[in-house]
Design a protein around this motif. Structure first.
Motif, PDB file in Angstrom:
ATOM      1  N   GLU A 192     -55.769  15.057  44.377  1.00 48.50           N
ATOM      2  CA  GLU A 192     -55.537  15.282  46.263  1.00 48.50           C
ATOM      3  C   GLU A 192     -53.876  15.386  46.288  1.00 48.50           C
ATOM      4  OE1 GLU A 192     -55.799  12.244  50.056  1.00 48.50           O
ATOM      5  OE2 GLU A 192     -56.793  11.511  48.146  1.00 48.50           O
ATOM      6  N   THR A 193     -53.575  16.239  47.050  1.00 48.88           N
ATOM      7  CA  THR A 193     -52.225  16.512  47.373  1.00 48.88           C
ATOM      8  C   THR A 193     -51.574  15.432  48.490  1.00 48.88           C
ATOM      9  OG1 THR A 193     -52.294  18.821  46.664  1.00 48.88           O
ATOM     10  CG2 THR A 193     -50.435  17.894  48.233  1.00 48.88           C
ATOM     11  N   LEU A 194     -50.930  14.512  48.126  1.00 46.86           N
ATOM     12  CA  LEU A 194     -50.431  13.492  49.151  1.00 46.86           C
ATOM     13  C   LEU A 194     -49.180  14.132  50.026  1.00 46.86           C
ATOM     14  CD1 LEU A 194     -50.516  10.382  46.746  1.00 46.86           C
ATOM     15  CD2 LEU A 194     -52.262  10.928  48.287  1.00 46.86           C
ATOM     16  N   SER A 195     -48.311  14.942  49.442  1.00 46.09           N
ATOM     17  CA  SER A 195     -47.125  15.303  50.106  1.00 46.09           C
ATOM     18  C   SER A 195     -46.716  16.564  49.352  1.00 46.09           C
ATOM     19  CB  SER A 195     -46.024  14.355  50.260  1.00 46.09           C
ATOM     20  OG  SER A 195     -45.530  13.909  49.171  1.00 46.09           O
ATOM     21  N   GLU A 196     -45.571  17.289  49.847  1.00 47.14           N
ATOM     22  CA  GLU A 196     -45.224  18.398  49.405  1.00 47.14           C
ATOM     23  C   GLU A 196     -43.809  18.288  49.712  1.00 47.14           C
ATOM     24  OE1 GLU A 196     -47.011  22.176  50.300  1.00 47.14           O
ATOM     25  OE2 GLU A 196     -48.808  21.480  49.380  1.00 47.14           O
ATOM     26  N   SER A 197     -42.723  18.856  48.922  1.00 47.60           N
ATOM     27  CA  SER A 197     -41.265  18.784  48.958  1.00 47.60           C
ATOM     28  C   SER A 197     -40.857  19.816  48.334  1.00 47.60           C
ATOM     29  CB  SER A 197     -40.652  17.537  48.597  1.00 47.60           C
ATOM     30  OG  SER A 197     -40.978  17.297  47.389  1.00 47.60           O
ATOM     31  N   ILE A 198     -39.451  20.410  48.773  1.00 49.29           N
ATOM     32  CA  ILE A 198     -38.922  21.615  48.308  1.00 49.29           C
ATOM     33  C   ILE A 198     -37.695  21.002  47.644  1.00 49.29           C
ATOM     34  CG2 ILE A 198     -37.779  23.654  48.760  1.00 49.29           C
ATOM     35  CD1 ILE A 198     -39.771  24.335  50.918  1.00 49.29           C
ATOM     36  N   THR A 199     -37.755  21.451  46.315  1.00 49.23           N
ATOM     37  CA  THR A 199     -36.451  21.197  45.627  1.00 49.23           C
ATOM     38  C   THR A 199     -35.482  22.297  45.599  1.00 49.23           C
ATOM     39  OG1 THR A 199     -37.770  19.763  43.952  1.00 49.23           O
ATOM     40  CG2 THR A 199     -35.623  20.373  43.115  1.00 49.23           C
ATOM     41  N   ARG A 200     -33.986  21.983  45.900  1.00 53.30           N
ATOM     42  CA  ARG A 200     -33.204  23.024  45.940  1.00 53.30           C
ATOM     43  C   ARG A 200     -33.031  23.824  44.705  1.00 53.30           C
ATOM     44  NH1 ARG A 200     -27.681  23.272  44.895  1.00 53.30           N
ATOM     45  NH2 ARG A 200     -27.670  21.145  44.301  1.00 53.30           N
ATOM     46  N   ALA A 201     -32.960  25.104  44.990  1.00 55.99           N
ATOM     47  CA  ALA A 201     -32.875  25.774  43.442  1.00 55.99           C
ATOM     48  C   ALA A 201     -31.400  25.810  42.787  1.00 55.99           C
ATOM     49  CB  ALA A 201     -33.380  27.210  43.814  1.00 55.99           C
ATOM     50  N   VAL A 202     -31.033  26.025  41.743  1.00 56.94           N
ATOM     51  CA  VAL A 202     -29.907  25.975  41.016  1.00 56.94           C
ATOM     52  C   VAL A 202     -29.818  27.264  40.682  1.00 56.94           C
ATOM     53  CG1 VAL A 202     -29.626  23.668  40.624  1.00 56.94           C
ATOM     54  CG2 VAL A 202     -30.900  24.924  38.910  1.00 56.94           C
ATOM     55  N   ASP A 203     -28.449  27.951  40.627  1.00 58.40           N
ATOM     56  CA  ASP A 203     -28.288  29.261  39.948  1.00 58.40           C
ATOM     57  C   ASP A 203     -28.206  29.327  38.483  1.00 58.40           C
ATOM     58  OD1 ASP A 203     -27.905  30.037  42.813  1.00 58.40           O
ATOM     59  OD2 ASP A 203     -25.906  29.647  42.621  1.00 58.40           O
ATOM     60  N   MET A 204     -28.161  28.146  37.892  1.00 55.88           N
ATOM     61  CA  MET A 204     -28.118  28.534  36.475  1.00 55.88           C
ATOM     62  C   MET A 204     -28.895  27.396  35.856  1.00 55.88           C
ATOM     63  SD  MET A 204     -23.920  29.523  35.708  1.00 55.88           S
ATOM     64  CE  MET A 204     -24.412  29.527  33.979  1.00 55.88           C
ATOM     65  N   ALA A 205     -29.326  27.561  34.903  1.00 61.68           N
ATOM     66  CA  ALA A 205     -29.983  26.600  33.920  1.00 61.68           C
ATOM     67  C   ALA A 205     -29.017  25.467  33.329  1.00 61.68           C
ATOM     68  CB  ALA A 205     -31.089  27.129  32.760  1.00 61.68           C
ATOM     69  N   LEU A 206     -29.524  24.136  33.283  1.00 59.59           N
ATOM     70  CA  LEU A 206     -28.624  23.323  32.828  1.00 59.59           C
ATOM     71  C   LEU A 206     -27.887  23.437  31.486  1.00 59.59           C
ATOM     72  CD1 LEU A 206     -27.818  20.319  33.801  1.00 59.59           C
ATOM     73  CD2 LEU A 206     -29.590  19.634  32.384  1.00 59.59           C
ATOM     74  N   TRP A 250     -34.698   8.545  40.686  1.00 61.48           N
ATOM     75  CA  TRP A 250     -33.472   8.775  41.101  1.00 61.48           C
ATOM     76  C   TRP A 250     -32.934  10.074  41.430  1.00 61.48           C
ATOM     77  CZ3 TRP A 250     -29.826   4.238  38.650  1.00 61.48           C
ATOM     78  CH2 TRP A 250     -30.576   3.147  39.091  1.00 61.48           C
ATOM     79  N   ILE A 251     -33.330  10.672  40.441  1.00 64.29           N
ATOM     80  CA  ILE A 251     -33.058  12.417  40.555  1.00 64.29           C
ATOM     81  C   ILE A 251     -34.299  13.075  39.779  1.00 64.29           C
ATOM     82  CG2 ILE A 251     -31.856  12.356  38.197  1.00 64.29           C
ATOM     83  CD1 ILE A 251     -29.828  14.369  39.545  1.00 64.29           C
ATOM     84  N   GLY A 252     -34.239  14.410  40.146  1.00 63.06           N
ATOM     85  CA  GLY A 252     -35.500  15.115  39.422  1.00 63.06           C
ATOM     86  C   GLY A 252     -35.456  15.443  37.974  1.00 63.06           C
ATOM     87  N   MET A 253     -36.657  15.882  37.382  1.00 62.48           N
ATOM     88  CA  MET A 253     -36.714  16.005  35.860  1.00 62.48           C
ATOM     89  C   MET A 253     -35.765  17.044  35.558  1.00 62.48           C
ATOM     90  SD  MET A 253     -38.391  13.697  34.288  1.00 62.48           S
ATOM     91  CE  MET A 253     -38.533  14.471  32.697  1.00 62.48           C
ATOM     92  N   GLU A 254     -35.385  18.148  36.374  1.00 56.40           N
ATOM     93  CA  GLU A 254     -34.866  19.167  35.995  1.00 56.40           C
ATOM     94  C   GLU A 254     -32.987  18.863  35.692  1.00 56.40           C
ATOM     95  OE1 GLU A 254     -33.858  18.493  40.433  1.00 56.40           O
ATOM     96  OE2 GLU A 254     -35.709  18.710  39.260  1.00 56.40           O
ATOM     97  N   ALA A 255     -32.808  17.390  36.035  1.00 61.75           N
ATOM     98  CA  ALA A 255     -31.364  17.230  35.463  1.00 61.75           C
ATOM     99  C   ALA A 255     -31.531  16.527  34.312  1.00 61.75           C
ATOM    100  CB  ALA A 255     -30.837  16.154  36.632  1.00 61.75           C
ATOM    101  N   LEU A 256     -32.782  16.079  33.613  1.00 57.38           N
ATOM    102  CA  LEU A 256     -32.840  15.271  32.499  1.00 57.38           C
ATOM    103  C   LEU A 256     -32.209  15.817  31.154  1.00 57.38           C
ATOM    104  CD1 LEU A 256     -33.746  12.899  31.092  1.00 57.38           C
ATOM    105  CD2 LEU A 256     -35.966  13.688  30.850  1.00 57.38           C
ATOM    106  N   VAL A 257     -30.975  15.203  30.652  1.00 62.01           N
ATOM    107  CA  VAL A 257     -30.466  15.569  29.620  1.00 62.01           C
ATOM    108  C   VAL A 257     -31.075  14.956  28.162  1.00 62.01           C
ATOM    109  CG1 VAL A 257     -28.316  15.870  28.284  1.00 62.01           C
ATOM    110  CG2 VAL A 257     -28.424  16.465  30.608  1.00 62.01           C
ATOM    111  N   GLY A 258     -31.491  15.457  27.267  1.00 60.30           N
ATOM    112  CA  GLY A 258     -31.871  14.542  26.247  1.00 60.30           C
ATOM    113  C   GLY A 258     -32.960  15.222  25.332  1.00 60.30           C
TER     114      GLY A 258
END
Length: 335
Positions: A192-206, A250-258
């Motif tokens: 079930e889809t509870l909610s939808e949100s748009i994550t701001r795109a970044v210009d370059m990969a981490l 606290w922050i999206g998975m796209e920021a995860l370093v490791g």
């Protein structure tokens, strides 16, 4: 004949290092049981001809090219199509990059195809005809060994970037192209889809950024990333994060370093409030200059840092911001 499949996420005419690493891992495993290696690509990411050309010399027997007919990736449609192919053709193993898209697809596909799912695999082998997989656990301090239930069980696995070295193919073969129309995605039963949100795109990969300012649990809460983002913007960089703060949301998975996120090697890595778990250190230890901002002088990350600033990050980071602004202002006047 059963095969090893590799999902190619690269959108370039030439394979990137991540895709080459996955193909190297697949070849090494497939060669022990004389299995073919099959690549999967989506035509919205890379057109069929470019994908086919980039696979020359990689000893890939077949390219399954999903034709999306659009420039936008629809993860539901992609996962549905690949799951149907897995159900029909029964490969032994399907490898996906541990990128945001790769992790999402792997989970969806495993559910839809009733396959086993293994995340962050670090080694593959055979025990007679059954697949054996190792993966790090306890933040990299231990290793878990998994054994497929049967010789016929399909396993879907994600692999972090850089885990397997890129090795040239011992031999080459002609790659056959098979175009497949993308299937419209269907809802997973019971979902079930509870909610939808748009994550701001970044210009370059981490992993393409030269300056990364990362935050850990020492921030106290999610609002601390606003301060780090200010410093990162001044340095023309991006914000990164440790595993625990992404788990906290606290922050999206796209920021995860490791090891379980993105392995990076920027020119400058500033770690704020990060103690330095092994899986995080693996992901950033090859950075050019490492600066640690931490209250704990004995934090593990300080052992690999080039500069350690001991103190409250909420005192130190604003001073760094002021210093960068001051120098930028002087340079601006001089120019």
């Amino acid at each position: 004949m059963s095969a090893i499949w590799v999902f190619i996420e690269s959108d370039a005419a030439e394979l990137d290092g991540y895709a080459q690493s996955l193909l190297s891992a697949a070849r090494g495993l497939a060669g022990r049981n004389e299995m073919p290696v099959v690549a999967i690509a989506v035509s919205a990411v890379s057109d069929a001809e470019h994908s086919l050309s980039s696979l020359q010399g990689e000893n890939v027997s077949r390219l399954l090219c999903l034709e999306a007919g659009t420039d936008e990736l629809d993860s539901s449609s992609i996962s549905q199509s690949i799951a149907e192919l897995i159900t029909e053709r029964r490969p032994r193993l399907c490898l996906f990059p541990a990128s945001p898209l790769g992790r999402e697809l792997a989970a969806r596909i495993a559910i839809r195809s009733h396959s086993a799912l293994v995340t962050n695999a670090s080694w593959f082998g055979w025990r007679q005809q059954q697949l054996v997989i190792n993966r790090p656990v306890c933040e990299g301090r231990a290793s878990q060994t998994l054994l497929a239930e049967t010789a016929e069980q399909v396993v879907v696995a994600t692999v972090a970037d850089g885990v397997f070295p890129v090795t040239p193919a011992a031999q080459a073969c002609e790659t056959a192209l098979e175009k497949i129309e993308l299937t419209a995605g269907e809802a997973v039963p019971g979902s079930e889809t509870l909610s939808e949100s748009i994550t701001r795109a970044v210009d370059m990969a981490l992993d393409e950024i030269e300056v990364i300012v990362s935050g850990g649990m020492g921030l106290g809460d999610a609002s601390g990333f606003e301060l780090l983002a200010e410093l990162a913007e001044l340095l023309n960089g991006r914000v990164g994060a440790s595993r625990m703060v992404t788990d906290q949301g606290w922050i999206g998975m796209e920021a995860l370093v490791g090891q379980t996120g993105t392995v990076v090697s920027p020119s400058l890595y500033i770690a704020c409030g990060i103690s330095g778990a092994p899986q995080h250190l693996i992901g950033m230890r090859d950075s050019g200059t490492i600066i640690s901002v931490n209250k704990d002088a004995n934090a593990p990350i300080n052992q690999i840092a080039d500069l350690v600033l001991v103190g409250d990050l909420y005192d130190i980071v604003p001073r760094l911001i002021d210093e960068v602004r001051s120098r930028s202002s002087v340079q601006g006047v001089a120019s």
